[in-house]
Design an enzyme around this catalytic site. Sequence first.
Site, PDB file in Angstrom:
ATOM      1  N   GLY A   1       0.897  -1.213   0.016  1.00  0.00           N
ATOM      2  CA  GLY A   1       0.137  -0.010   0.048  1.00  0.00           C
ATOM      3  C   GLY A   1       0.879   1.271  -0.098  1.00  0.00           C
TER       4      GLY A   1
ATOM      5  CB  THR B   1      -8.767  -0.503  10.690  1.00  0.00           C
ATOM      6  OG1 THR B   1      -8.946  -1.588   9.689  1.00  0.00           O
ATOM      7  CG2 THR B   1      -8.334   0.632  10.107  1.00  0.00           C
TER       8      THR B   1
ATOM      9  CE1 TYR C   1      -6.259   3.928  11.021  1.00  0.00           C
ATOM     10  CE2 TYR C   1      -7.611   5.802  10.683  1.00  0.00           C
ATOM     11  CZ  TYR C   1      -6.447   4.909  10.413  1.00  0.00           C
ATOM     12  OH  TYR C   1      -5.632   5.229   9.110  1.00  0.00           O
TER      13      TYR C   1
END
Length: 241
Positions: free
Chosen positions: A13, A86, A147
């Site tokens: 990512g 997450t 988060y």
Amino acid sequence: MARVAVVTGGTRGIGAAISKALKAAGYKVAANYGGNDEAANKFKAETGIAVYKWDVSSFDACAAGIKQVEADLGPVEVLVNNAGITRDAPFHRMTPEQWSAVINTNLGSLFNMCRPVIEGMRTRKFGRIVNISSINGQKGQFGQSNYSAAKAGEIGFTKALALEGARAGITVNAIAPGYINTEMVQAVPKDVLEKSILPLIPIGRLGEPEEIARCVVFLASDDAGLITGSTLSANGGQYLA
């Protein structure tokens, strides 16, 4: 001599884009990863970037990882804290495990990674630390109290450490990406993306990982020596902080 840069969560990512961009800019890069050996080995084969496996939520693991990187590549002068997870849930349904996992990995990792490198940076009178926060640490997000708290904490940490490092030639900055075209966002159903997410972004598109990577390369450079304690919002105008 090329400076050594460590990127946590650096094989997939946004982290992978950061690792590749730093290598292209002339750094010796160590890409940390937590668990996906297949992806890490593929990344290493494709890029030639050294990969190192350790858990960023563990101080001892981070200290050992940094020690190995420095033995292999040299003193760490650039640190990019990108690793994050997450565990989303509405707060009234969130478990202690979901809370602790996100806080320990996303926020605790900043202490765990910065502490083993900060003294060396102070001694050498140079350091660049870039923390990858999030738009949701700035504005909050439903189902992400853990988060959002961690990512907001990253911004506070950035400001405090910037003040401490300034006289030692160490800059500490944060980047707060918005919605970026990664595997996680690609997993969102197309109709949800087109009807509920893209209309909120004034430029009308997702960001690309390479756009975040270019921000990191700049903040890591000598040219960014005046900038410290700042949060760079890279969200296409979705949230104006």
